[in-house]
Design a protein around this motif. Structure first.
Motif, PDB file in Angstrom:
ATOM      1  N   PRO A 450       0.634  -0.997  -0.055  1.00 50.31           N
ATOM      2  CA  PRO A 450       0.102   0.044   0.090  1.00 50.31           C
ATOM      3  C   PRO A 450       0.943   1.323   0.047  1.00 50.31           C
ATOM      4  O   PRO A 450       1.883   1.246   0.544  1.00 50.31           O
ATOM      5  CB  PRO A 450      -0.597  -0.219   1.286  1.00 50.31           C
ATOM      6  N   LEU A 451       0.384   2.175  -0.646  1.00 53.06           N
ATOM      7  CA  LEU A 451       1.094   3.588  -0.858  1.00 53.06           C
ATOM      8  C   LEU A 451       0.216   4.612  -0.037  1.00 53.06           C
ATOM      9  O   LEU A 451       0.658   5.306   0.852  1.00 53.06           O
ATOM     10  CB  LEU A 451       1.257   4.139  -2.249  1.00 53.06           C
ATOM     11  N   ASP A 452      -0.989   4.686  -0.137  1.00 49.58           N
ATOM     12  CA  ASP A 452      -1.864   5.473   0.438  1.00 49.58           C
ATOM     13  C   ASP A 452      -3.423   4.901   0.613  1.00 49.58           C
ATOM     14  O   ASP A 452      -3.598   3.735   0.215  1.00 49.58           O
ATOM     15  CB  ASP A 452      -2.137   6.822  -0.392  1.00 49.58           C
ATOM     16  N   VAL A 453      -4.402   5.656   0.830  1.00 52.11           N
ATOM     17  CA  VAL A 453      -5.758   5.039   0.727  1.00 52.11           C
ATOM     18  C   VAL A 453      -6.153   4.739  -0.611  1.00 52.11           C
ATOM     19  O   VAL A 453      -6.048   5.527  -1.521  1.00 52.11           O
ATOM     20  CB  VAL A 453      -6.753   6.035   1.511  1.00 52.11           C
ATOM     21  N   ASN A 454      -6.402   3.375  -0.760  1.00 50.35           N
ATOM     22  CA  ASN A 454      -7.140   2.805  -2.225  1.00 50.35           C
ATOM     23  C   ASN A 454      -5.936   3.303  -3.152  1.00 50.35           C
ATOM     24  O   ASN A 454      -6.241   3.699  -4.202  1.00 50.35           O
ATOM     25  CB  ASN A 454      -8.327   3.534  -2.521  1.00 50.35           C
ATOM     26  N   LEU A 543      -7.465  -7.135   0.312  1.00 53.20           N
ATOM     27  CA  LEU A 543      -6.837  -6.948   1.557  1.00 53.20           C
ATOM     28  C   LEU A 543      -5.374  -5.858   1.164  1.00 53.20           C
ATOM     29  O   LEU A 543      -4.696  -5.191   2.189  1.00 53.20           O
ATOM     30  CB  LEU A 543      -5.926  -8.070   2.011  1.00 53.20           C
ATOM     31  N   SER A 544      -5.379  -5.455  -0.253  1.00 53.29           N
ATOM     32  CA  SER A 544      -4.325  -4.758  -0.470  1.00 53.29           C
ATOM     33  C   SER A 544      -4.264  -3.344  -0.412  1.00 53.29           C
ATOM     34  O   SER A 544      -3.092  -2.694   0.135  1.00 53.29           O
ATOM     35  CB  SER A 544      -4.171  -4.831  -2.123  1.00 53.29           C
ATOM     36  N   SER A 545      -5.298  -2.698   0.429  1.00 52.15           N
ATOM     37  CA  SER A 545      -5.131  -1.352   0.918  1.00 52.15           C
ATOM     38  C   SER A 545      -4.343  -1.183   2.062  1.00 52.15           C
ATOM     39  O   SER A 545      -4.040  -0.232   2.489  1.00 52.15           O
ATOM     40  CB  SER A 545      -6.674  -0.830   1.097  1.00 52.15           C
ATOM     41  N   LYS A 632     -10.192  -0.398   7.440  1.00 51.54           N
ATOM     42  CA  LYS A 632      -9.575   0.152   5.828  1.00 51.54           C
ATOM     43  C   LYS A 632     -10.068  -1.013   4.744  1.00 51.54           C
ATOM     44  O   LYS A 632     -10.509  -0.641   3.721  1.00 51.54           O
ATOM     45  CB  LYS A 632      -8.292   0.308   6.029  1.00 51.54           C
ATOM     46  N   VAL A 633      -9.775  -2.290   5.053  1.00 49.83           N
ATOM     47  CA  VAL A 633     -10.220  -3.290   4.160  1.00 49.83           C
ATOM     48  C   VAL A 633     -11.856  -3.219   3.975  1.00 49.83           C
ATOM     49  O   VAL A 633     -12.077  -3.257   2.777  1.00 49.83           O
ATOM     50  CB  VAL A 633      -9.946  -4.485   4.845  1.00 49.83           C
ATOM     51  N   ARG A 634     -12.494  -3.084   4.877  1.00 54.02           N
ATOM     52  CA  ARG A 634     -14.024  -3.058   4.475  1.00 54.02           C
ATOM     53  C   ARG A 634     -14.441  -1.806   3.908  1.00 54.02           C
ATOM     54  O   ARG A 634     -15.601  -1.952   3.182  1.00 54.02           O
ATOM     55  CB  ARG A 634     -14.768  -3.259   5.877  1.00 54.02           C
ATOM     56  N   SER A 635     -13.773  -0.922   4.099  1.00 55.96           N
ATOM     57  CA  SER A 635     -14.084   0.349   3.351  1.00 55.96           C
ATOM     58  C   SER A 635     -13.528   0.722   2.081  1.00 55.96           C
ATOM     59  O   SER A 635     -13.372   1.886   1.404  1.00 55.96           O
ATOM     60  CB  SER A 635     -13.933   1.660   4.376  1.00 55.96           C
ATOM     61  N   SER A 636     -12.806  -0.320   1.485  1.00 54.46           N
ATOM     62  CA  SER A 636     -11.962  -0.160   0.268  1.00 54.46           C
ATOM     63  C   SER A 636     -12.853   0.288  -0.826  1.00 54.46           C
ATOM     64  O   SER A 636     -13.972  -0.202  -0.905  1.00 54.46           O
ATOM     65  CB  SER A 636     -11.082  -1.473   0.048  1.00 54.46           C
ATOM     66  N   ASN A 637     -12.267   1.097  -1.911  1.00 50.44           N
ATOM     67  CA  ASN A 637     -13.165   1.341  -3.118  1.00 50.44           C
ATOM     68  C   ASN A 637     -13.054  -0.030  -4.054  1.00 50.44           C
ATOM     69  O   ASN A 637     -12.038  -0.496  -4.154  1.00 50.44           O
ATOM     70  CB  ASN A 637     -12.380   2.749  -3.621  1.00 50.44           C
ATOM     71  N   CYS A 638     -14.495  -0.192  -4.470  1.00 49.98           N
ATOM     72  CA  CYS A 638     -14.655  -1.474  -5.143  1.00 49.98           C
ATOM     73  C   CYS A 638     -13.877  -1.372  -6.623  1.00 49.98           C
ATOM     74  O   CYS A 638     -13.334  -2.336  -7.029  1.00 49.98           O
ATOM     75  CB  CYS A 638     -16.172  -1.479  -5.663  1.00 49.98           C
ATOM     76  N   GLN A 639     -13.787  -0.005  -7.255  1.00 51.40           N
ATOM     77  CA  GLN A 639     -12.969  -0.013  -8.545  1.00 51.40           C
ATOM     78  C   GLN A 639     -11.593  -0.230  -8.230  1.00 51.40           C
ATOM     79  O   GLN A 639     -10.827  -0.946  -8.976  1.00 51.40           O
ATOM     80  CB  GLN A 639     -13.233   1.250  -9.022  1.00 51.40           C
ATOM     81  N   PHE A 640     -11.059   0.310  -7.162  1.00 54.92           N
ATOM     82  CA  PHE A 640      -9.517  -0.022  -6.756  1.00 54.92           C
ATOM     83  C   PHE A 640      -9.282  -1.442  -6.637  1.00 54.92           C
ATOM     84  O   PHE A 640      -8.255  -2.003  -7.176  1.00 54.92           O
ATOM     85  CB  PHE A 640      -9.135   0.863  -5.466  1.00 54.92           C
ATOM     86  N   ASN A 642     -10.764  -3.979  -7.673  1.00 60.17           N
ATOM     87  CA  ASN A 642     -11.191  -4.533  -9.005  1.00 60.17           C
ATOM     88  C   ASN A 642      -9.853  -4.561  -9.748  1.00 60.17           C
ATOM     89  O   ASN A 642      -9.448  -5.514 -10.556  1.00 60.17           O
ATOM     90  CB  ASN A 642     -12.421  -4.017  -9.947  1.00 60.17           C
ATOM     91  N   SER A 643      -9.249  -3.157  -9.920  1.00 58.15           N
ATOM     92  CA  SER A 643      -8.214  -2.866 -10.865  1.00 58.15           C
ATOM     93  C   SER A 643      -7.067  -3.539 -10.215  1.00 58.15           C
ATOM     94  O   SER A 643      -6.127  -4.039 -11.071  1.00 58.15           O
ATOM     95  CB  SER A 643      -7.844  -1.277 -10.663  1.00 58.15           C
ATOM     96  N   VAL A 644      -6.555  -3.659  -8.919  1.00 59.19           N
ATOM     97  CA  VAL A 644      -5.545  -4.646  -8.348  1.00 59.19           C
ATOM     98  C   VAL A 644      -5.768  -6.153  -8.797  1.00 59.19           C
ATOM     99  O   VAL A 644      -4.877  -6.550  -9.137  1.00 59.19           O
ATOM    100  CB  VAL A 644      -5.627  -4.503  -6.618  1.00 59.19           C
ATOM    101  N   CYS A 645      -7.010  -6.567  -8.643  1.00 55.15           N
ATOM    102  CA  CYS A 645      -7.092  -7.931  -8.902  1.00 55.15           C
ATOM    103  C   CYS A 645      -6.994  -8.260 -10.473  1.00 55.15           C
ATOM    104  O   CYS A 645      -6.347  -9.097 -10.887  1.00 55.15           O
ATOM    105  CB  CYS A 645      -8.646  -8.307  -8.502  1.00 55.15           C
ATOM    106  N   HIS A 646      -7.357  -7.198 -11.361  1.00 49.40           N
ATOM    107  CA  HIS A 646      -7.101  -7.571 -12.627  1.00 49.40           C
ATOM    108  C   HIS A 646      -5.751  -7.456 -13.034  1.00 49.40           C
ATOM    109  O   HIS A 646      -5.325  -8.277 -13.706  1.00 49.40           O
ATOM    110  CB  HIS A 646      -7.831  -6.465 -13.518  1.00 49.40           C
TER     111      HIS A 646
END
Length: 657
Positions: A450-454, A543-545, A632-640, A642-646
Motif C-alpha cells: 500500500p502507498l495510501d488510501v486505495n 486486503l491490498s489497501s 480500511k479493508v472493509r471500506s476499500s473502493n470497489c473499483q480500486f 477490481n483494478s488490483v485484482c485485474h
C-alpha cells in the motif's frame, strides 16, 4: 475447523467480494455514458460498435480522392482511434456478453479500416511522386522527402538523374537509408520507407471466450430464479387485492373502514413491489458476479493445445512479439511527371495507379552477370519508445502465406546507442523487429504494498528489469523502469490509464509481464490450479489497501493446489529494512500461517503455534491485524480492488515467479 464457522467466514467473504460485480456494473454504466456522450457530441465520427455507421464512414472516405499525404495523416488519427476503440470493446467486454456475430463484425471493421488506410497512403504517395521533378534537390538532382508525424513517418527518394554512381541513399540529417545496386541506380524508380508506428500487418489475435455451457447455464439458472420470484410476488399481490376486494364488497356500509383498508392494500402492494425489486436486483448482481468470475478464470487458464506451427523460418507470434511498428519498404515505378505547359501543369494519370517495381525480376535470363541482383542493404532507426533487452531480430512479411518469416535477411548488425539496425534484404516488402515475448518471464520476485488510501505499488523484478506500477481507483500508471540498476525514462511514466489500455501500452513498449494462455509452452513455470490462483488474487486485492504481499521461495516447493506468499500489515511509520513478514499458505478453501520463515532451511506445511486454520485469507490475517487495518479493508473502493485484482490476474505472479 467446524462447519458453522466455515459457513460464516464464506458468507462474510461473499459480502466483501460484492465489490467485483459492483465494479463491473460501474464499468457498464461508464460504457453506456460514453456511448451517450458520443451520440450528443455529433462530431461526425461514427460509433465503432454500430456496423451501419462504420460502413457509411468507410464508404464516404473511399469516395474521397486526391488527398495529400498530410491530409491522409490527419484522417489517420480518426481511423486509428476507431481501430483502438474496437480493440478495447473486444478486450474489455465480458466474454459472455460478446456474441460471435459481434466479434466478427468488429474484427471485419478493423480489417477494413486497416486496408483502406494503407490504400490511402499508397494513393497519397503516388500524388507526391508525380511532383518529384518539381521537388528535386538542386545538388543531386533527385527528389527526397521526409514527412514525420506521431503515428507515421514517410521517407521517399525518387531517382530522377539515374546516375549509376549514386548508389548510396541517405535521408538528410539521419543515418536511415539504402545501398542500392547499379541496376536500380539506372532505373526509373522511387524507394519508399513508410514507417507505421503500429502493426496493421500481423493477423488479429483470437478473442478468448469461456465455455458456453458454463456461462449460459449459470445465467439461465439465475434468470429463472428472477422470473420465478417475480411471478410468485405478483401472484401474492393479486391474491391479497382480491381478498381485500371481497371484504370491501361485504362491508359496504363501513365506508371509513374500507378507505383505511384500501390504503393498507396500496401500502402492501407498494412494499411487495419494493421487495420484488430488491430481490430482482440481488439476483441480477448474482448473475453479474458469476460472469465476472468466469471472465477472471479465463485470464489464468492455460490452453491445452499449442498453436499450430509449420516451418522453421515462420515466426510464431505466440512466442515472439513485434515491436516498434512496421517498416513498409517498397521499390516503386516512377509515375509520369507533371509538365508545365503555357501556365498549366499537365500530368498523365495511369489507370492502374501506383505500381511496384519487381526486384529481382521474375526472369533473369536477359542479364549477363550472375550477381546482377544482390541483396539491398537497409539501415533503419529503432523506435525511441521501445525497449529491446536483447538485439532485435529482423523479420519480413510473406504476403502469400500471411505470416512473418526470418529467411531472406542477412548481415544484421545493431548499434544500441544510436538505435540503428542494418541488414541486407533479398526482396523488398514489410519488415518488422521482434523480441521474445517472454524475455522477462519467469519473474525473479514481486511485491505489492500500500502507498495510501486505495493506492498501491506493484513491483515486478525480472532478469533484465524492475518494473513498478501504481494502481488507484480504476487507473494504473508506470511508476519507474530500471535496466541493469539504472533508471530508464519511459514515455509512459506518469500517465494514468485504465487497466486494459495500460497493459497494451506496456506490451507495445517491450515491457511485457503479461502471460497469455499459451505462455506456459514457452516458459518453465510454477503452474498453479486456475481456481486457486483466482481465489488468491481476489482475496489479496481485497486486503491490498492495508496489507503488503511478497514473493516467497516456498511457493515453488508446495504443490499446484496451494500457493505460498509473504504478508504483513503495512504501517506507514514502520522501518521497511527488516519488515516482519508472515508466511501464508492458501489452497482456495483453506488458509494457514506457516511455522517456517523465509530464511528456514527446509519447507514444512506445519501450522504456526497459537494460530488456526481459516477458510479465507481475510479471516486469516484478521487474527494478527489491527482493528484499523480491517476497517480500511472493509471500506476499500470497489473499483480500486477490481483494478488490483485485474493486474494480479494479468501478471499471474503466483505461477510465473
Amino acid at each position: 475447523m467446524d462447519l458453522e464457522r466455515r459457513n460464516e467466514e464464506l458468507e462474510e467473504l461473499y459480502l466483501l467480494e460484492r465489490c467485483f460485480p459492483e465494479a463491473e456494473k460501474l464499468k457498464q454504466e461508464t460504457r453506456m455514458l460514453s456511448q451517450w456522450k458520443h451520440y450528443i457530441q455529433c462530431d461526425g465520427s461514427p460509433d465503432p460498435s454500430i456496423a451501419q455507421e462504420m460502413n457509411t464512414f468507410i464508404s464516404l472516405w473511399k469516395e474521397k480522392t486526391n488527398e495529400t499525404f498530410e491530409e491522409v495523416i490527419e484522417k489517420s488519427k480518426v481511423v486509428l482511434n476507431l481501430i483502438e476503440k474496437l480493440k478495447f470493446i473486444l478486450l474489455e467486454t465480458p466474454p459472455c456478453d460478446l456474441q460471435d456475430k459481434n466479434i466478427i463484425q468488429y474484427q471485419e471493421s478493423i480489417l477494413q479500416l486497416q486496408e483502406l488506410l494503407h490504400l490511402k497512403f499508397n494513393v497519397a504517395t503516388e500524388i507526391l511522386l508525380r511532383q518529384a521533378s518539381t521537388l528535386a534537390d538542386l545538388d543531386s538532382g533527385n527528389m527526397e522527402k521526409v514527412i514525420k508525424d506521431e503515428n507515421v513517418t514517410l521517407y521517399v527518394w525518387a531517382n530522377l538523374k539515374k546516375n549509376p554512381r549514386h548508389r548510396s541513399v541517405r535521408f538528410s540529417e539521419t543515418q536511415i537509408g539504402f545501398e542500392i545496386p547499379r541496376i536500380l541506380a539506372t532505373s526509373d524508380i522511387a524507394v519508399r520507407l513508410l514507417h507505421t508506428h503500429y502493426d496493421h500487418v500481423s493477423a488479429l489475435h483470437p478473442v478468448s471466450t469461456p465455455s458456453k455451457e458454463h456461462t449460459s447455464s449459470v445465467t439461465e439458472l439465475v434468470k429463472d430464479d428472477v422470473e420465478n420470484v417475480e411471478k410468485a410476488i405478483s401472484k401474492e399481490v393479486e391474491e391479497e387485492s382480491k381478498q381485500q376486494e371481497k371484504q370491501s364488497h361485504l362491508i359496504q356500509e363501513e365506508k371509513l373502514k374500507v378507505e383505511e383498508e384500501q390504503d393498507d392494500i396500496e401500502v402492501k402492494m407498494s412494499s411487495a413491489e419494493e421487495e420484488s425489486e430488491a430481490i430482482k436486483c440481488e439476483l441480477e448482481m448474482k448473475v453479474l458476479s458469476e460472469t465476472v468470475s468466469a471472465a477472471q478464470l479465463l485470464l489464468v487458464e492455460n490452453s491445452s493445445e499449442k498453436p499450430d506451427f509449420f516451418e522453421n523460418d515462420m515466426v510464431d507470434l505466440f512466442q515472439f512479439t513485434t515491436l516498434g511498428g512496421v517498416y513498409h519498404l517498397d521499390i516503386l515505378e516512377l509515375p509520369p511527371q507533371c509538365k508545365p505547359v503555357k501556365g498549366w501543369m499537365i500530368v498523365e494519370i495511369l489507370k492502374e495507379g501506383l505500381q511496384k517495381y519487381t526486384y529481382p525480376p521474375e526472369t533473369t535470363e536477359d542479364f549477363e552477370t550472375e550477381n546482377a541482383f544482390p541483396p539491398i542493404e537497409v539501415t533503419l532507426e529503432v523506435h525511441e519508445n521501445v525497449i529491446f533487452f536483447e538485439n532485435p531480430m529482423v523479420v519480413r512479411w510473406d504476403a502469400e502465406g500471411k505470416h512473418w518469416r526470418t529467411d531472406g535477411i542477412s548481415n544484421v548488425s545493431y548499434k544500441p546507442n544510436e538505435r540503428l539496425i542494418t541488414f541486407s534484404l533479398d526482396t523488398f516488402g514489410p519488415v518488422t523487429l521482434i523480441q521474445d515475448a517472454h524475455i522477462n518471464m519467469p519473474y525473479q520476485s514481486w511485491e505489492l504494498r500500500p502507498l495510501d488510501v486505495n493506492k498501491v505499488l506493484l513491483t515486478v523484478t525480472t532478469v533484465f528489469t524492475e518494473i513498478q506500477i501504481q494502481i488507484k481507483e480504476n487507473l494504473c500508471m508506470l511508476s519507474s523502469v530500471k535496466l541493469k540498476d539504472k533508471k530508464h525514462i519511459s514515455v509512459l511514466e506518469g500517465t494514468w490509464m485504465t487497466p486494459t489500455p495500460f497493459i497494451i501500452a506496456l506490451k507495445e513498449a517491450g515491457l511485457n509481464i503479461f502471460p497469455t494462455r499459451y505462455s506456459h509452452f514457452y516458459v518453465v513455470i510454477n503452474n498453479k490450479v486456475p481456481l486457486v490462483e483466482v481465489k488468491a488474487y481476489r482475496q489479496m486485492a481485497l486486503l491490498s489497501s492495508t496489507f503488503a504481499f511478497g514473493w516467497s521461495k516456498w511457493n515453488l516447493l508446495c504443490n499446484s493446489t496451494k500457493v505460498v506468499f509473504k504478508v504483513r500489515e503495512h504501517l506507514p511509520e514502520e522501518c521497511t529494512e527488516n519488515p516482519n513478514w508472515a508466511l501464508l499458505m492458501f489452497s482456495g478453501d483453506r488458509a494457514q500461517r506457516l511455522k517456517i520463515k523465509e530464511e528456514s532451511e527446509a519447507f514444512s506445511e506445519a501450522l504456526k503455534e497459537e494460530t488456526e486454520f481459516h477458510s479465507t485469507l481475510y479471516h486469516m490475517v484478521r487474527d494478527f491485524a489491527s482493528k484499523e487495518a480491517m476497517e480500511k479493508v472493509r471500506s476499500s473502493n470497489c473499483q480500486f480492488v477490481n483494478s488490483v485484482c485485474h493486474m494480479l490476474l494479468s501478471t499471474r505472479l503466483l505461477s510465473y515467479s
